[in-house]
Design a protein around this motif. Structure first.
Motif, mmCIF file in Angstrom:
data_model
loop_
_atom_site.group_PDB
_atom_site.id
_atom_site.type_symbol
_atom_site.label_atom_id
_atom_site.label_comp_id
_atom_site.label_asym_id
_atom_site.label_seq_id
_atom_site.Cartn_x
_atom_site.Cartn_y
_atom_site.Cartn_z
ATOM 1 N N SER A 72 -36.675 -51.919 51.075
ATOM 2 C CA SER A 72 -35.853 -52.997 51.617
ATOM 3 C C SER A 72 -36.554 -53.544 52.841
ATOM 4 O O SER A 72 -37.615 -53.064 53.238
ATOM 5 N N SER A 73 -35.944 -54.549 53.458
ATOM 6 C CA SER A 73 -36.548 -55.179 54.626
ATOM 7 C C SER A 73 -36.576 -54.255 55.834
ATOM 8 O O SER A 73 -37.334 -54.481 56.776
ATOM 9 N N THR A 74 -35.756 -53.195 55.832
ATOM 10 C CA THR A 74 -35.734 -52.257 56.954
ATOM 11 C C THR A 74 -36.142 -50.847 56.558
ATOM 12 O O THR A 74 -36.178 -49.966 57.396
ATOM 13 N N ASN A 75 -36.428 -50.636 55.285
ATOM 14 C CA ASN A 75 -36.836 -49.316 54.798
ATOM 15 C C ASN A 75 -38.215 -49.445 54.171
ATOM 16 O O ASN A 75 -38.375 -50.015 53.102
ATOM 17 N N PHE A 76 -39.247 -48.923 54.859
ATOM 18 C CA PHE A 76 -40.628 -49.098 54.432
ATOM 19 C C PHE A 76 -41.083 -48.037 53.439
ATOM 20 O O PHE A 76 -42.260 -47.997 53.085
ATOM 21 N N SER A 77 -40.201 -47.167 53.005
ATOM 22 C CA SER A 77 -40.599 -46.196 51.994
ATOM 23 C C SER A 77 -40.928 -46.914 50.689
ATOM 24 O O SER A 77 -40.521 -48.051 50.456
ATOM 25 N N SER A 78 -41.683 -46.240 49.806
ATOM 26 C CA SER A 78 -42.220 -46.882 48.608
ATOM 27 C C SER A 78 -41.115 -47.387 47.700
ATOM 28 O O SER A 78 -40.174 -46.664 47.372
ATOM 29 N N GLY A 79 -41.262 -48.655 47.257
ATOM 30 C CA GLY A 79 -40.297 -49.286 46.375
ATOM 31 C C GLY A 79 -40.725 -49.216 44.914
ATOM 32 O O GLY A 79 -41.451 -48.304 44.494
ATOM 33 N N PHE A 80 -40.345 -50.226 44.146
ATOM 34 C CA PHE A 80 -40.511 -50.187 42.692
ATOM 35 C C PHE A 80 -41.730 -50.955 42.184
ATOM 36 O O PHE A 80 -42.036 -50.890 41.003
ATOM 37 N N TYR A 81 -42.431 -51.696 43.030
ATOM 38 C CA TYR A 81 -43.469 -52.598 42.545
ATOM 39 C C TYR A 81 -44.841 -52.227 43.102
ATOM 40 O O TYR A 81 -44.959 -51.790 44.261
ATOM 41 N N LYS A 82 -45.872 -52.420 42.253
ATOM 42 C CA LYS A 82 -47.236 -52.051 42.640
ATOM 43 C C LYS A 82 -48.218 -53.140 42.212
ATOM 44 O O LYS A 82 -48.142 -53.646 41.089
ATOM 45 N N LEU A 83 -49.143 -53.483 43.110
ATOM 46 C CA LEU A 83 -50.263 -54.372 42.810
ATOM 47 C C LEU A 83 -51.523 -53.526 42.763
ATOM 48 O O LEU A 83 -51.807 -52.774 43.707
ATOM 49 N N TYR A 84 -52.307 -53.663 41.686
ATOM 50 C CA TYR A 84 -53.472 -52.801 41.512
ATOM 51 C C TYR A 84 -54.441 -53.449 40.526
ATOM 52 O O TYR A 84 -54.109 -54.396 39.807
ATOM 53 N N PHE A 85 -55.679 -52.942 40.502
ATOM 54 C CA PHE A 85 -56.647 -53.303 39.478
ATOM 55 C C PHE A 85 -56.484 -52.349 38.301
ATOM 56 O O PHE A 85 -56.624 -51.134 38.446
ATOM 57 N N ASP A 86 -56.200 -52.914 37.118
ATOM 58 C CA ASP A 86 -56.003 -52.104 35.925
ATOM 59 C C ASP A 86 -57.346 -51.648 35.363
ATOM 60 O O ASP A 86 -58.420 -52.069 35.813
ATOM 61 N N ASN A 87 -57.303 -50.792 34.342
ATOM 62 C CA ASN A 87 -58.533 -50.273 33.749
ATOM 63 C C ASN A 87 -59.384 -51.346 33.079
ATOM 64 O O ASN A 87 -60.570 -51.147 32.839
ATOM 65 N N ASP A 88 -58.766 -52.482 32.755
ATOM 66 C CA ASP A 88 -59.547 -53.578 32.170
ATOM 67 C C ASP A 88 -60.056 -54.543 33.247
ATOM 68 O O ASP A 88 -60.449 -55.667 32.944
ATOM 69 N N ASN A 89 -60.013 -54.103 34.513
ATOM 70 C CA ASN A 89 -60.555 -54.850 35.657
ATOM 71 C C ASN A 89 -59.710 -56.066 36.038
ATOM 72 O O ASN A 89 -60.168 -56.925 36.795
ATOM 73 N N VAL A 90 -58.476 -56.152 35.553
ATOM 74 C CA VAL A 90 -57.596 -57.280 35.852
ATOM 75 C C VAL A 90 -56.584 -56.875 36.917
ATOM 76 O O VAL A 90 -56.025 -55.789 36.874
ATOM 77 N N LEU A 91 -56.380 -57.779 37.860
ATOM 78 C CA LEU A 91 -55.395 -57.569 38.916
ATOM 79 C C LEU A 91 -53.995 -57.753 38.327
ATOM 80 O O LEU A 91 -53.685 -58.802 37.748
ATOM 81 N N ARG A 92 -53.117 -56.735 38.491
ATOM 82 C CA ARG A 92 -51.819 -56.773 37.835
ATOM 83 C C ARG A 92 -50.694 -56.349 38.785
ATOM 84 O O ARG A 92 -50.918 -55.655 39.777
ATOM 85 N N LEU A 93 -49.476 -56.757 38.389
ATOM 86 C CA LEU A 93 -48.242 -56.294 39.022
ATOM 87 C C LEU A 93 -47.456 -55.494 38.006
ATOM 88 O O LEU A 93 -47.329 -55.898 36.840
ATOM 89 N N VAL A 94 -46.893 -54.354 38.439
ATOM 90 C CA VAL A 94 -46.150 -53.492 37.533
ATOM 91 C C VAL A 94 -44.881 -53.024 38.216
ATOM 92 O O VAL A 94 -44.845 -52.806 39.435
ATOM 93 N N TYR A 95 -43.826 -52.915 37.421
ATOM 94 C CA TYR A 95 -42.547 -52.349 37.877
ATOM 95 C C TYR A 95 -42.486 -50.890 37.441
ATOM 96 O O TYR A 95 -42.725 -50.568 36.271
ATOM 97 N N ILE A 96 -42.175 -49.995 38.394
ATOM 98 C CA ILE A 96 -42.151 -48.564 38.096
ATOM 99 C C ILE A 96 -40.847 -47.970 38.615
ATOM 100 O O ILE A 96 -40.544 -48.041 39.809
ATOM 101 N N SER A 97 -40.065 -47.387 37.710
ATOM 102 C CA SER A 97 -38.875 -46.626 38.096
ATOM 103 C C SER A 97 -38.920 -45.289 37.379
ATOM 104 O O SER A 97 -39.862 -44.991 36.647
#
Length: 797
Positions: A177-202
């Motif tokens: 949240s805007s006041t809770n900096f602990s890890s949330g549900f979304y990640k930006l990363y380079f995938d194994n196919d070298n593409v920059l991606r966004l993923v939802y993780i729960s």
């Protein structure tokens, strides 16, 4: 006689302080941290970049809760500071006995009461130093070496800064949240196919949503053949990535401060600092409802350009958690294996993406209907028209990523027949997606520090000596009090954070209640003067009948509330039957006193509307305890010397809650006629929307100059008629077609304003006020939504 006694009493304290200084010696520079040195949370030690743009140190994020972080030194317009990096995002540390150290072995260690929370896991035999660079990068360097042994740029949290490389070894993870900096549900990363991606993780679901999974990489303009895997946002606002993804911000140039953040809603945005506000200059996803998991399971996402994104539960479903709608919805019924007990309702233009259990092409509607009806696990089916001769059928056992889309998409929701019969083609209870801005409070026991024998002896000697002196002091105090008869009781600090006064002190402060400055349903207010020459308002409550302990418990949230648009409470008195509050005095009195005069111009009225909204939004969503005002009206909006508004009497309903049934229902009507929402009258559940209604009435009263508590006489073709303020305003707007220049419209505007007002601002504020006074509470915005609309209007202007 008294001075030597006082020095004797302070002697053990001085001995303890001197011994503590032996234990905690520290060599500290404001620019560089050297080996064997530490930054202490209690001393508020900071590292500042040479250009003074960035600061590193302990940043308070709640009650006794701190992050070791890096932030932009200059605060924003609202006083908040922008954090760019956090070391211990999952576990805040205490406000006591916590430190950040550069050990002599080369390791950076964050300690919470002698317990290691975080470490850089570095070692070196060479001389080292820690420095915060102009770029915002915190670096651990070997002297006379150009390379870094460790740097914060290699371990980003949810933000990267200009010229900060984003590589195959780094990820951005959104905050909760805007006041809770602990890890949330979304990640930006380079995938194994070298593409920059966004993923939802729960815990239950993981799904990629950017670039869209139905597109091949080359269709999305990406390349997979470069395994460099690096991306960079430069200082001018251009982003370049090794997978060929690139963009330029709308304000391309080299004169701005920028940051790229993976926000709590799963969208990547570039922000530019402009006049102490972060303005979005680029975002990855324009239609935010396509972001996966944004509303949780069994819910629908709706996007409105003015109100932003909102989430709603479908017919037959209810929110899992009223305070966090991102957790989605759950059924109000139990699924029955008997097929004949179900039927379907139609949800036009609704799509659920992914998680389809069955897919058929070129089947009839009846075949698709039958497939879901005969499957006891099927919750809905979707029947789309791809072209004139192509029809698509999807069945779902999990309803996720639901949102309103264009024509051609229709979903049929399976529900018990009893619910289908009552269905009126409308969704139930739509609520804005707002995660609670809860403030973390840490309560831990601290480990004792090891000491040598001589220090132990000094400490024990000081304790024993101090106990003897304390006994003497108490004896001396009572003798002195008996002799003089005039010594006031000392201020006693309590957990609420403000001070306790005796009734005798209240009499002295108010000159025996000589100057009355106001009265209302809650009590009488007097003007007073504290011993430090602060002018105060003293409110004597005449309805509170609790015991002292209960009174203090109810006052606790008021004492912890601190906001520029809320009256600051200085102290209280709880002695015998007396229940008294002491708070800051406002030179210009109440808004009610000014509405009938020409003292307020349009600019001041607009600022008052915004300030009151900010104060109420803080009460509803940001303070430590959910607080309803329950009596928002011009009399409870006070103005300081510069006509800045401050909401008064907040939380006092809790002082009288002898008849509260639960957290959301009051059995006795509260408030003032004319400002009260219909929920009070019809005995409906009481939520923060009652304050929203009252706020809307106050704004209408400012705009029109007419009282909300009176019925107004109007002349029509049939004679004279009495109308409520809301009905009168709606009628005139309808007659004027929304044109503020129209004669009909001018009839309801406050004549004290004259022509010196911004017509666009007036129209927007009037529209917002009418939204706030809707009879259906679910049609009203939240106060945080009101603040967002008003602030966006200020930015546009």
């Amino acid at each position: 006689m008294h001075i030597p006694f006082l020095l004797l009493f302070l002697l053990p304290i001085l001995i303890i302080l001197s011994s503590s200084s032996i234990i905690a010696t520290n060599s500290f520079s404001p620019n560089i941290l050297t080996q064997g040195s530490s930054l202490f949370v209690e001393k508020q030690n900071l590292l500042v970049s040479p250009n003074r743009l960035f600061t590193a140190g302990f940043h308070q994020i709640g009650q006794n809760a701190y992050y070791f972080a890096i932030w932009f030194t200059e605060p924003l317009f609202d006083g908040n500071q922008t954090i760019t990096w956090v070391a211990n995002r999952e576990e805040p540390v205490n406000g006591k006995q916590s430190n950040f150290s550069l050990k002599k072995n080369g390791n950076l260690v964050l300690t919470d009461a002698r317990r290691e929370i975080w470490t850089s896991a570095t070692t070196s035999t060479s001389p080292l130093q820690l420095q915060l660079l102009d770029s915002g990068n915190l670096v651990l360097t070997q002297l006379n070496e150009k390379s870094y042994l460790w740097q914060s740029f290699s371990f980003p949290t949810d933000t990267i800064l200009p010229n900060q490389p984003f590589t195959k070894d780094t990820v951005l993870i959104s905050s909760k949240s805007s006041t809770n900096f602990s890890s949330g549900f979304y990640k930006l990363y380079f995938d194994n196919d070298n593409v920059l991606r966004l993923v939802y993780i729960s815990d239950e679901i993981t799904s990629i949503y950017w670039p869209p999974t139905w597109e091949l990489p080359y269709e999305a303009g990406r390349g997979t053949y470069n395994n460099t895997r690096i991306a960079l946002l430069d200082t001018k606002g251009q982003f370049l990535s090794s997978d060929y993804f690139t963009f330029i911000t709308t304000d391309y140039g080299s004169t701005h401060q920028r940051k790229l953040t993976l926000d709590v809603d799963g969208n990547i945005r570039v922000y530019t600092l402009n006049e102490k506000r972060w303005i979005v200059s680029w975002q990855a996803i324009s239609f935010t409802c396509t972001i996966h998991g944004i509303c949780g399971p069994n819910s629908l996402c709706t996007y409105n350009p003015e109100m932003g994104r909102s989430c709603s539960c479908m017919k037959g479903y209810k929110p899992k958690n009223q305070s966090d709608l991102s957790l989605g919805c759950e059924p109000t019924f139990k699924f029955d294996k008997r097929l004949e007990s179900y039927e379907f309702i139609k949800l036009p233009s609704v799509q659920f993406y992914g998680f389809n259990s069955f897919f058929m092409r070129n089947n009839t509607f009846d075949e698709c209907h039958r497939k879901c009806f005969n499957d006891s696990n099927c919750k809905a089916f979707q029947y789309n028209i791809e072209s004139d001769y192509v029809f698509l059928c999807y069945t779902y056992t999990l309803l996720f990523n639901g949102y309103h889309k264009g024509t051609g998409f229709t979903t049929y929701l399976k529900l018990p027949k009893t619910d289908v019969l009552l269905y009126d083609q409308k969704l139930v209870k739509e609520s804005r997606l707002e995660c609670t801005s809860s403030i973390v409070e840490l309560q831990r026991t601290y480990a004792k520090k090891s000491t040598n024998g001589s220090i132990k002896f000094m400490l024990w000697f000081s304790i024993i000596f101090g106990a003897i002196e304390a006994t003497c002091f108490i004896f001396f105090y009572y003798i002195t009090k008996r002799q003089s008869g005039a010594t006031c009781q000392s201020y006693l600090a309590i957990a609420t954070g403000f001070r306790r006064l005796t009734y005798d002190e209240i009499l002295k402060v108010t000159h025996k209640f000589r100057d009355e400055v106001g009265r209302g349903g809650g009590g009488v207010v007097y003007k007073g003067l504290l011993s430090d020459n602060r002018v105060v308002a003293v409110k004597v409550l005449h309805e509170a009948t609790q015991g002292e302990a209960e009174f203090l418990a109810e006052m606790s949230p008021i004492g912890r509330i601190n906001h520029m648009n809320l009256i600051e409470t200085y102290g209280y008195c709880a002695e015998g039957k007396h229940r008294i509050l002491v708070f800051e005095y406002m030179e210009n009195g109440s808004l009610a006193e000014k509405l009938g005069t020409n003292e307020l111009d349009w600019t001041q009225m607009s600022q008052i509307a915004t300030g009151v909204a900010k104060g109420l939004a803080y009460l509803h969503e940001e303070c430590l305890e959910w607080v309803l005002h329950c009596d928002v009206k011009p009399h409870n909006i006070l103005l300081d010397a510069d006509y800045n508004p401050k909401v008064a009497d907040f939380g006092l309903s809790k002082l009288f809650r002898q008849d509260v049934l639960n957290n959301s229902v009051f059995s006795r009507i509260r408030g003032t006629r004319g400002y009260m929402a219909s929920e009070w009258v019809f005995n409906l559940p009481i939520t923060s929307k009652v304050d929203v209604y009252s706020y809307g009435m106050v704004v209408l009263e400012m705009i029109t100059g007419r009282s909300a508590t009176c019925d107004h006489m109007t002349n029509d073709n049939e004679g004279v008629e009495q109308k409520r303020l809301v009905s009168l305003v709606r009628e005139k707007i309808h007659e004027a077609g929304g044109n503020l220049i129209d004669t009909k419209m001018m009839e309801i505007l406050n004549p004290m304003i004259g022509d010196a007002y911004d017509k666009g601002q007036m129209k927007d504020l009037l529209k917002l006020a009418l939204q706030c006074v809707e009879e259906d509470k679910d049609e009203r915005p939240t106060m945080s939504e009101v603040v967002k609309i008003l602030c966006n209007r200020e930015i546009d202007d």
